[in-house]
Design a protein around this motif. Sequence first.
Motif, PDB file in Angstrom:
ATOM      1  N   LYS A 230      -0.425 -11.268  -0.526  1.00 41.70           N
ATOM      2  CA  LYS A 230      -0.939 -10.020   0.069  1.00 41.70           C
ATOM      3  C   LYS A 230      -1.523 -10.317   1.437  1.00 41.70           C
ATOM      4  O   LYS A 230      -1.826 -11.475   1.747  1.00 41.70           O
ATOM      5  N   SER A 231      -1.739  -9.253   2.229  1.00 46.02           N
ATOM      6  CA  SER A 231      -2.448  -9.443   3.487  1.00 46.02           C
ATOM      7  C   SER A 231      -3.848  -9.976   3.153  1.00 46.02           C
ATOM      8  O   SER A 231      -4.394  -9.661   2.101  1.00 46.02           O
ATOM      9  N   MET A 232      -4.389 -10.786   4.018  1.00 48.50           N
ATOM     10  CA  MET A 232      -5.729 -11.372   3.877  1.00 48.50           C
ATOM     11  C   MET A 232      -5.909 -12.092   2.525  1.00 48.50           C
ATOM     12  O   MET A 232      -6.987 -12.057   1.908  1.00 48.50           O
ATOM     13  N   ALA A 233      -4.817 -12.742   2.071  1.00 47.90           N
ATOM     14  CA  ALA A 233      -4.845 -13.461   0.787  1.00 47.90           C
ATOM     15  C   ALA A 233      -5.993 -14.457   0.777  1.00 47.90           C
ATOM     16  O   ALA A 233      -6.275 -15.103   1.784  1.00 47.90           O
ATOM     17  N   GLU A 237     -13.096  -9.435  -2.065  1.00 45.44           N
ATOM     18  CA  GLU A 237     -13.336  -8.035  -1.707  1.00 45.44           C
ATOM     19  C   GLU A 237     -13.926  -7.280  -2.884  1.00 45.44           C
ATOM     20  O   GLU A 237     -13.959  -7.776  -4.008  1.00 45.44           O
ATOM     21  N   PHE A 238     -14.369  -6.077  -2.603  1.00 42.50           N
ATOM     22  CA  PHE A 238     -14.840  -5.203  -3.672  1.00 42.50           C
ATOM     23  C   PHE A 238     -13.620  -4.574  -4.328  1.00 42.50           C
ATOM     24  O   PHE A 238     -12.657  -4.221  -3.635  1.00 42.50           O
ATOM     25  N   PRO A 239     -13.634  -4.412  -5.657  1.00 43.22           N
ATOM     26  CA  PRO A 239     -12.487  -3.748  -6.274  1.00 43.22           C
ATOM     27  C   PRO A 239     -12.340  -2.320  -5.741  1.00 43.22           C
ATOM     28  O   PRO A 239     -13.325  -1.694  -5.346  1.00 43.22           O
ATOM     29  N   GLY A 241      -9.172   0.642  -3.962  1.00 41.19           N
ATOM     30  CA  GLY A 241      -7.824   0.770  -3.404  1.00 41.19           C
ATOM     31  C   GLY A 241      -7.662   2.053  -2.619  1.00 41.19           C
ATOM     32  O   GLY A 241      -8.617   2.836  -2.449  1.00 41.19           O
ATOM     33  N   LYS A 242      -6.436   2.250  -2.158  1.00 35.04           N
ATOM     34  CA  LYS A 242      -6.154   3.390  -1.279  1.00 35.04           C
ATOM     35  C   LYS A 242      -6.218   4.707  -2.045  1.00 35.04           C
ATOM     36  O   LYS A 242      -5.839   4.775  -3.223  1.00 35.04           O
ATOM     37  N   LEU A 243      -6.649   5.743  -1.346  1.00 35.07           N
ATOM     38  CA  LEU A 243      -6.652   7.093  -1.916  1.00 35.07           C
ATOM     39  C   LEU A 243      -5.227   7.624  -1.920  1.00 35.07           C
ATOM     40  O   LEU A 243      -4.490   7.436  -0.942  1.00 35.07           O
ATOM     41  N   ALA A 279     -11.130  -1.263  12.678  1.00 31.75           N
ATOM     42  CA  ALA A 279      -9.777  -1.242  13.237  1.00 31.75           C
ATOM     43  C   ALA A 279      -9.066  -2.553  12.922  1.00 31.75           C
ATOM     44  O   ALA A 279      -9.394  -3.588  13.500  1.00 31.75           O
ATOM     45  N   TYR A 280      -8.146  -2.522  11.969  1.00 30.15           N
ATOM     46  CA  TYR A 280      -7.255  -3.657  11.728  1.00 30.15           C
ATOM     47  C   TYR A 280      -6.086  -3.523  12.697  1.00 30.15           C
ATOM     48  O   TYR A 280      -5.881  -2.458  13.292  1.00 30.15           O
ATOM     49  N   PRO A 281      -5.278  -4.612  12.844  1.00 33.07           N
ATOM     50  CA  PRO A 281      -4.195  -4.533  13.835  1.00 33.07           C
ATOM     51  C   PRO A 281      -3.253  -3.349  13.636  1.00 33.07           C
ATOM     52  O   PRO A 281      -2.804  -2.745  14.607  1.00 33.07           O
ATOM     53  N   ALA A 323     -13.837  -6.056   7.692  1.00 33.35           N
ATOM     54  CA  ALA A 323     -14.378  -4.703   7.519  1.00 33.35           C
ATOM     55  C   ALA A 323     -15.608  -4.707   6.618  1.00 33.35           C
ATOM     56  O   ALA A 323     -16.480  -3.842   6.731  1.00 33.35           O
ATOM     57  N   ASP A 324     -15.678  -5.678   5.699  1.00 36.29           N
ATOM     58  CA  ASP A 324     -16.752  -5.682   4.697  1.00 36.29           C
ATOM     59  C   ASP A 324     -18.073  -6.241   5.236  1.00 36.29           C
ATOM     60  O   ASP A 324     -19.132  -5.999   4.654  1.00 36.29           O
ATOM     61  N   GLU A 325     -17.987  -7.012   6.326  1.00 38.94           N
ATOM     62  CA  GLU A 325     -19.176  -7.682   6.860  1.00 38.94           C
ATOM     63  C   GLU A 325     -20.395  -6.767   6.964  1.00 38.94           C
ATOM     64  O   GLU A 325     -21.461  -7.103   6.464  1.00 38.94           O
TER      65      GLU A 325
HETATM   66  N1  LIG Z   1     -10.279  -2.794  -2.286  1.00 40.04           N
HETATM   67  C1  LIG Z   1     -10.713  -3.235  -1.118  1.00 40.04           C
HETATM   68  N2  LIG Z   1      -9.913  -3.164  -0.017  1.00 40.04           N
HETATM   69  C2  LIG Z   1     -10.415  -3.632   1.136  1.00 40.04           C
HETATM   70  C3  LIG Z   1     -11.725  -4.164   1.223  1.00 40.04           C
HETATM   71  N3  LIG Z   1     -11.937  -4.532   2.499  1.00 40.04           N
HETATM   72  C4  LIG Z   1     -10.818  -4.273   3.199  1.00 40.04           C
HETATM   73  O1  LIG Z   1     -10.641  -4.490   4.386  1.00 40.04           O
HETATM   74  N4  LIG Z   1      -9.870  -3.719   2.356  1.00 40.04           N
HETATM   75  C5  LIG Z   1      -8.530  -3.329   2.774  1.00 40.04           C
HETATM   76  O2  LIG Z   1      -8.224  -2.055   2.308  1.00 40.04           O
HETATM   77  C6  LIG Z   1      -6.873  -1.993   1.839  1.00 40.04           C
HETATM   78  C7  LIG Z   1      -6.912  -1.705   0.337  1.00 40.04           C
HETATM   79  O3  LIG Z   1      -5.697  -1.352  -0.069  1.00 40.04           O
HETATM   80  P1  LIG Z   1      -5.176  -1.565  -1.564  1.00 40.04           P
HETATM   81  O4  LIG Z   1      -6.137  -2.402  -2.343  1.00 40.04           O
HETATM   82  O5  LIG Z   1      -4.786  -0.249  -2.099  1.00 40.04           O
HETATM   83  O6  LIG Z   1      -3.853  -2.268  -1.314  1.00 40.04           O
HETATM   84  P2  LIG Z   1      -3.455  -3.754  -1.078  1.00 40.04           P
HETATM   85  O7  LIG Z   1      -4.574  -4.659  -1.378  1.00 40.04           O
HETATM   86  O8  LIG Z   1      -2.182  -3.950  -1.777  1.00 40.04           O
HETATM   87  O9  LIG Z   1      -3.300  -3.716   0.492  1.00 40.04           O
HETATM   88  P3  LIG Z   1      -2.135  -4.013   1.467  1.00 40.04           P
HETATM   89  O10 LIG Z   1      -1.500  -2.688   1.682  1.00 40.04           O
HETATM   90  O11 LIG Z   1      -2.885  -4.532   2.674  1.00 40.04           O
HETATM   91  O12 LIG Z   1      -1.273  -5.051   0.802  1.00 40.04           O
HETATM   92  C8  LIG Z   1      -6.268  -3.352   2.073  1.00 40.04           C
HETATM   93  O13 LIG Z   1      -5.581  -3.386   3.295  1.00 40.04           O
HETATM   94  C9  LIG Z   1      -7.506  -4.224   2.130  1.00 40.04           C
HETATM   95  O14 LIG Z   1      -7.283  -5.368   2.884  1.00 40.04           O
HETATM   96  C10 LIG Z   1     -12.539  -4.222   0.068  1.00 40.04           C
HETATM   97  O15 LIG Z   1     -13.670  -4.691   0.056  1.00 40.04           O
HETATM   98  N5  LIG Z   1     -11.973  -3.734  -1.073  1.00 40.04           N
END
Ligand SMILES: Nc1nc2c([nH]c(=O)n2[C@@H]2O[C@H](COP(=O)(O)OP(=O)(O)OP(=O)(O)O)[C@@H](O)[C@H]2O)c(=O)[nH]1
Length: 337
Positions: A230-233, A237-239, A241-243, A279-281, A323-325
């Motif tokens: 995943k991005s930022m592997a 992070e906090f559990p 996800g996207k709305l 703002a992410y890239p 973003a979480d900082e």
């Molecule tokens: N759940 C969560 N997401 C975060 C946090 N901080 C942060 O930058 N994010 C970003 O918010 C997005 C959350 O999307 P998601 O959980 O539905 O999907 P995902 O990890 O598969 O993301 P991806 O689309 O980057 O692969 C991600 O891009 C993640 O990097 C955090 O603390 N918790």
Amino acid sequence: MPDLAAASGEGCARVYPLTTDRLTLERLTPAEAEAIRALVDDPAMVRFTANIPHPYAPETAVAWVEQTLARMAEGKELVLVARRRDHPQAPPVGCVGLLTERDPDDAAPRIEIGYWVARAHWGQGYAVEMARALIGHAVRDLGVGFVEARLMAENRASLTVVQRLGMTYLGPARVAAPARGTTIESLRYGLSAEAFLAAERARRPLVMVAAGALIDDDGRVLLCRRPPGKSMAGLWEFPGGKLDPGEPPEEALIRELAEELAIKVLPGCLAPIGFASHAYPTFHLMMPLFACRRWRGTLAPQEGQEIAWVRPQRLRDYPMPPADEPLIPALQDLLGA
Ligand SMILES: Nc1nc2c([nH]c(=O)n2[C@@H]2O[C@H](COP(=O)(O)OP(=O)(O)OP(=O)(O)O)[C@@H](O)[C@H]2O)c(=O)[nH]1
């Protein structure tokens, strides 16, 4: 007339440095004179500039920095020095600046952007990245409504930069070139604040994410590790996800917590703590963070993700997405850490 020093006064200490995906942009200081001279003293660099002499003597660099700082103090100029975030001690990548100019035929002073990138960093998009950061700052923080650029027609690299910035051609101009003792034909390009902001929105769409700080009976916070691929592997992070389209953040979080951790949370158990706006890239993240102390079921990661229960004062030991900082102090305050 916008004051280019407006963001450097008391109470605005956090405006600088500006940061971009790859760069940190700090206000010019006297200490930079020699590093700048070493980079600018390059015939290939000054070929398309109007007022950088060649060769470039150390005392000329010191005098330029002094003059520039004096103009910066008056709010007539703003020069930022860019360094790579991953090599903060290395020589600068380049400089970007705004200055207020008034030609005899100008009805009002105009704000002009100028930039240069050290030869070692050409062709990597740094000029656009620096200029976008500075225009964004000018438009959002300094009340600048229109930014101009002037360049020589044969400067193809700079032409690409103004086009990538979304600037439009305004017409020809003659520019004073003191270092050459003459004036030179150049092209005027311009960009309004509205056009800049519209282009930024298109380039970086808003993504809404809801996140939860689950807090156990010992006052520890649950962090989940982003899995490989995943991005930022590897970051914690906090559990959440996207709305989904139209979905309220509380509902989205409850759904995500059930999917990711097999727990059931009631809306009344979610209390807002704060939000991240970052703002992410490729997107702009807007992420409300909710505290949650009560849930039903046995918490069990459903997607093979590593989890950790972390004491609030240890949160900084776990690398998190940028973003979480800003959320960490808010959470520590809440938990009395
Ligand atoms: N759940 C969560 N997401 C975060 C946090 N901080 C942060 O930058 N994010 C970003 O918010 C997005 C959350 O999307 P998601 O959980 O539905 O999907 P995902 O990890 O598969 O993301 P991806 O689309 O980057 O692969 C991600 O891009 C993640 O990097 C955090 O603390 N918790």
